[in-house]
Design a protein around this motif. Structure first.
Motif, PDB file in Angstrom:
ATOM      1  N   VAL A  40      -3.724  -2.533 -14.498  1.00  0.00           N
ATOM      2  CA  VAL A  40      -3.843  -2.703 -13.046  1.00  0.00           C
ATOM      3  C   VAL A  40      -5.272  -2.912 -12.589  1.00  0.00           C
ATOM      4  O   VAL A  40      -5.521  -3.160 -11.396  1.00  0.00           O
ATOM      5  CB  VAL A  40      -3.236  -1.491 -12.295  1.00  0.00           C
ATOM      6  CG1 VAL A  40      -1.806  -1.233 -12.756  1.00  0.00           C
ATOM      7  CG2 VAL A  40      -4.091  -0.241 -12.473  1.00  0.00           C
ATOM      8  N   LYS A  41      -6.211  -2.814 -13.511  1.00  0.00           N
ATOM      9  CA  LYS A  41      -7.622  -2.938 -13.157  1.00  0.00           C
ATOM     10  C   LYS A  41      -7.875  -4.305 -12.524  1.00  0.00           C
ATOM     11  O   LYS A  41      -7.453  -5.332 -13.039  1.00  0.00           O
ATOM     12  CB  LYS A  41      -8.477  -2.753 -14.413  1.00  0.00           C
ATOM     13  CG  LYS A  41      -9.904  -2.331 -14.145  1.00  0.00           C
ATOM     14  CD  LYS A  41     -10.591  -1.943 -15.436  1.00  0.00           C
ATOM     15  CE  LYS A  41      -9.999  -0.694 -16.034  1.00  0.00           C
ATOM     16  NZ  LYS A  41     -10.713  -0.255 -17.261  1.00  0.00           N
ATOM     17  N   GLY A  42      -8.557  -4.298 -11.388  1.00  0.00           N
ATOM     18  CA  GLY A  42      -8.831  -5.539 -10.669  1.00  0.00           C
ATOM     19  C   GLY A  42      -7.762  -5.913  -9.670  1.00  0.00           C
ATOM     20  O   GLY A  42      -7.977  -6.790  -8.823  1.00  0.00           O
ATOM     21  N   ARG A  43      -6.590  -5.278  -9.749  1.00  0.00           N
ATOM     22  CA  ARG A  43      -5.501  -5.581  -8.805  1.00  0.00           C
ATOM     23  C   ARG A  43      -5.194  -4.394  -7.895  1.00  0.00           C
ATOM     24  O   ARG A  43      -4.808  -4.584  -6.742  1.00  0.00           O
ATOM     25  CB  ARG A  43      -4.230  -5.962  -9.566  1.00  0.00           C
ATOM     26  CG  ARG A  43      -4.379  -7.188 -10.434  1.00  0.00           C
ATOM     27  CD  ARG A  43      -3.021  -7.626 -10.998  1.00  0.00           C
ATOM     28  NE  ARG A  43      -2.413  -6.613 -11.844  1.00  0.00           N
ATOM     29  CZ  ARG A  43      -1.215  -6.075 -11.634  1.00  0.00           C
ATOM     30  NH1 ARG A  43      -0.491  -6.456 -10.590  1.00  0.00           N
ATOM     31  NH2 ARG A  43      -0.728  -5.164 -12.472  1.00  0.00           N
ATOM     32  N   PHE A  44      -5.333  -3.194  -8.404  1.00  0.00           N
ATOM     33  CA  PHE A  44      -5.019  -1.987  -7.650  1.00  0.00           C
ATOM     34  C   PHE A  44      -6.306  -1.251  -7.293  1.00  0.00           C
ATOM     35  O   PHE A  44      -7.274  -1.257  -8.064  1.00  0.00           O
ATOM     36  CB  PHE A  44      -4.138  -1.042  -8.460  1.00  0.00           C
ATOM     37  CG  PHE A  44      -2.734  -1.521  -8.706  1.00  0.00           C
ATOM     38  CD1 PHE A  44      -2.331  -2.822  -8.424  1.00  0.00           C
ATOM     39  CD2 PHE A  44      -1.785  -0.647  -9.245  1.00  0.00           C
ATOM     40  CE1 PHE A  44      -1.041  -3.251  -8.661  1.00  0.00           C
ATOM     41  CE2 PHE A  44      -0.484  -1.054  -9.487  1.00  0.00           C
ATOM     42  CZ  PHE A  44      -0.118  -2.374  -9.197  1.00  0.00           C
ATOM     43  N   THR A  45      -6.294  -0.607  -6.140  1.00  0.00           N
ATOM     44  CA  THR A  45      -7.427   0.198  -5.703  1.00  0.00           C
ATOM     45  C   THR A  45      -6.933   1.534  -5.179  1.00  0.00           C
ATOM     46  O   THR A  45      -6.063   1.580  -4.302  1.00  0.00           O
ATOM     47  CB  THR A  45      -8.221  -0.516  -4.598  1.00  0.00           C
ATOM     48  OG1 THR A  45      -8.663  -1.797  -5.053  1.00  0.00           O
ATOM     49  CG2 THR A  45      -9.439   0.314  -4.191  1.00  0.00           C
TER      50      THR A  45
ATOM     51  N   MET B  12      -2.131  -2.108  -3.702  1.00  0.00           N
ATOM     52  CA  MET B  12      -1.690  -2.926  -4.832  1.00  0.00           C
ATOM     53  C   MET B  12      -1.649  -4.385  -4.398  1.00  0.00           C
ATOM     54  O   MET B  12      -0.992  -4.717  -3.395  1.00  0.00           O
ATOM     55  CB  MET B  12      -0.302  -2.478  -5.297  1.00  0.00           C
ATOM     56  CG  MET B  12      -0.234  -0.996  -5.647  1.00  0.00           C
ATOM     57  SD  MET B  12       1.364  -0.495  -6.302  1.00  0.00           S
ATOM     58  CE  MET B  12       2.406  -0.699  -4.853  1.00  0.00           C
ATOM     59  N   THR B  13      -2.351  -5.231  -5.106  1.00  0.00           N
ATOM     60  CA  THR B  13      -2.370  -6.658  -4.808  1.00  0.00           C
ATOM     61  C   THR B  13      -1.919  -7.441  -6.033  1.00  0.00           C
ATOM     62  O   THR B  13      -1.850  -6.907  -7.139  1.00  0.00           O
ATOM     63  CB  THR B  13      -3.770  -7.124  -4.383  1.00  0.00           C
ATOM     64  OG1 THR B  13      -4.672  -6.956  -5.479  1.00  0.00           O
ATOM     65  CG2 THR B  13      -4.275  -6.318  -3.198  1.00  0.00           C
ATOM     66  N   SER B  14      -1.619  -8.718  -5.818  1.00  0.00           N
ATOM     67  CA  SER B  14      -1.187  -9.604  -6.915  1.00  0.00           C
ATOM     68  C   SER B  14      -0.105  -8.938  -7.743  1.00  0.00           C
ATOM     69  O   SER B  14      -0.165  -8.922  -8.983  1.00  0.00           O
ATOM     70  CB  SER B  14      -2.382  -9.984  -7.793  1.00  0.00           C
ATOM     71  OG  SER B  14      -3.390 -10.615  -7.048  1.00  0.00           O
ATOM     72  N   LEU B  15       0.875  -8.402  -7.083  1.00  0.00           N
ATOM     73  CA  LEU B  15       1.925  -7.662  -7.777  1.00  0.00           C
ATOM     74  C   LEU B  15       2.728  -8.564  -8.706  1.00  0.00           C
ATOM     75  O   LEU B  15       2.953  -9.748  -8.422  1.00  0.00           O
ATOM     76  CB  LEU B  15       2.843  -6.983  -6.773  1.00  0.00           C
ATOM     77  CG  LEU B  15       2.258  -5.707  -6.157  1.00  0.00           C
ATOM     78  CD1 LEU B  15       2.980  -5.332  -4.876  1.00  0.00           C
ATOM     79  CD2 LEU B  15       2.311  -4.565  -7.157  1.00  0.00           C
TER      80      LEU B  15
ATOM     81  N   ARG C 276       0.843  -1.195   0.000  1.00  0.00           N
ATOM     82  CA  ARG C 276       0.000   0.000   0.000  1.00  0.00           C
ATOM     83  C   ARG C 276       0.874   1.239   0.000  1.00  0.00           C
ATOM     84  O   ARG C 276       1.706   1.427   0.892  1.00  0.00           O
ATOM     85  CB  ARG C 276      -0.947   0.037   1.204  1.00  0.00           C
ATOM     86  CG  ARG C 276      -1.951   1.177   1.104  1.00  0.00           C
ATOM     87  CD  ARG C 276      -2.954   1.183   2.234  1.00  0.00           C
ATOM     88  NE  ARG C 276      -2.426   1.796   3.440  1.00  0.00           N
ATOM     89  CZ  ARG C 276      -3.182   2.306   4.398  1.00  0.00           C
ATOM     90  NH1 ARG C 276      -4.506   2.269   4.290  1.00  0.00           N
ATOM     91  NH2 ARG C 276      -2.635   2.820   5.479  1.00  0.00           N
ATOM     92  N   LEU C 277       0.650   2.079  -0.994  1.00  0.00           N
ATOM     93  CA  LEU C 277       1.321   3.366  -1.079  1.00  0.00           C
ATOM     94  C   LEU C 277       0.423   4.452  -0.500  1.00  0.00           C
ATOM     95  O   LEU C 277      -0.797   4.395  -0.639  1.00  0.00           O
ATOM     96  CB  LEU C 277       1.661   3.714  -2.522  1.00  0.00           C
ATOM     97  CG  LEU C 277       2.481   2.689  -3.311  1.00  0.00           C
ATOM     98  CD1 LEU C 277       2.770   3.227  -4.711  1.00  0.00           C
ATOM     99  CD2 LEU C 277       3.751   2.325  -2.591  1.00  0.00           C
ATOM    100  N   SER C 278       1.055   5.417   0.132  1.00  0.00           N
ATOM    101  CA  SER C 278       0.332   6.565   0.671  1.00  0.00           C
ATOM    102  C   SER C 278       0.915   7.843   0.091  1.00  0.00           C
ATOM    103  O   SER C 278       2.103   7.912  -0.217  1.00  0.00           O
ATOM    104  CB  SER C 278       0.440   6.606   2.194  1.00  0.00           C
ATOM    105  OG  SER C 278      -0.104   5.458   2.794  1.00  0.00           O
TER     106      SER C 278
END
Length: 119
Positions: A61-66, A80-83, A19-21
């Motif tokens: 990144v659609k479906g993996r990043f929010t 970020m998931t499933s990197l 997770r980036l902030s």
């Protein structure tokens, strides 16, 4: 003026999450478009995600990043998931008036945070 400071980058393995902030200061945060871009070595800076009253994502990144924002904290996040190794890049936070998916839509940029995904 808007100041942006990213944090949360690092070295992870493929399949991991991060997770980036991005902490913003200097202007009414809730009224601007906030975006995340990334730049890999030898490549142009590319759009990742943005948020206004709705959110936008690059197809890659659609479906993996929010992307999300907390206006009370003047902070935007990128979960970020499933990197994948191809997600390796310097990630930049940006603030502007849009268009949301274009570099020219943002007047203010953070210094960037490195994300490295090993295979």
């Amino acid at each position: 003026q808007v100041q942006l400071v990213e944090s949360g980058g690092g070295l992870v393995q493929a399949g991991d999450s991060l997770r980036l902030s991005c902490a913003a200061s200097g202007r009414t945060f809730s009224s601007v478009c906030m975006g995340w871009f990334r730049q890999a070595p030898g490549k142009e800076r590319e759009f990742v995600a943005a948020i206004t009253w709705t959110s936008y994502y690059a197809d890659s990144v659609k479906g993996r990043f929010t992307i999300s924002r907390d206006n009370a904290k003047n902070t935007v996040y990128l979960e970020m998931t499933s990197l994948k190794p191809e997600d390796t890049a310097v990630y930049y936070c940006a603030a502007g008036v849009g268009p949301a998916s274009t570099v020219r839509g943002y007047a203010y940029w953070g210094q960037g945070t490195q994300v490295t995904v090993s295979s």
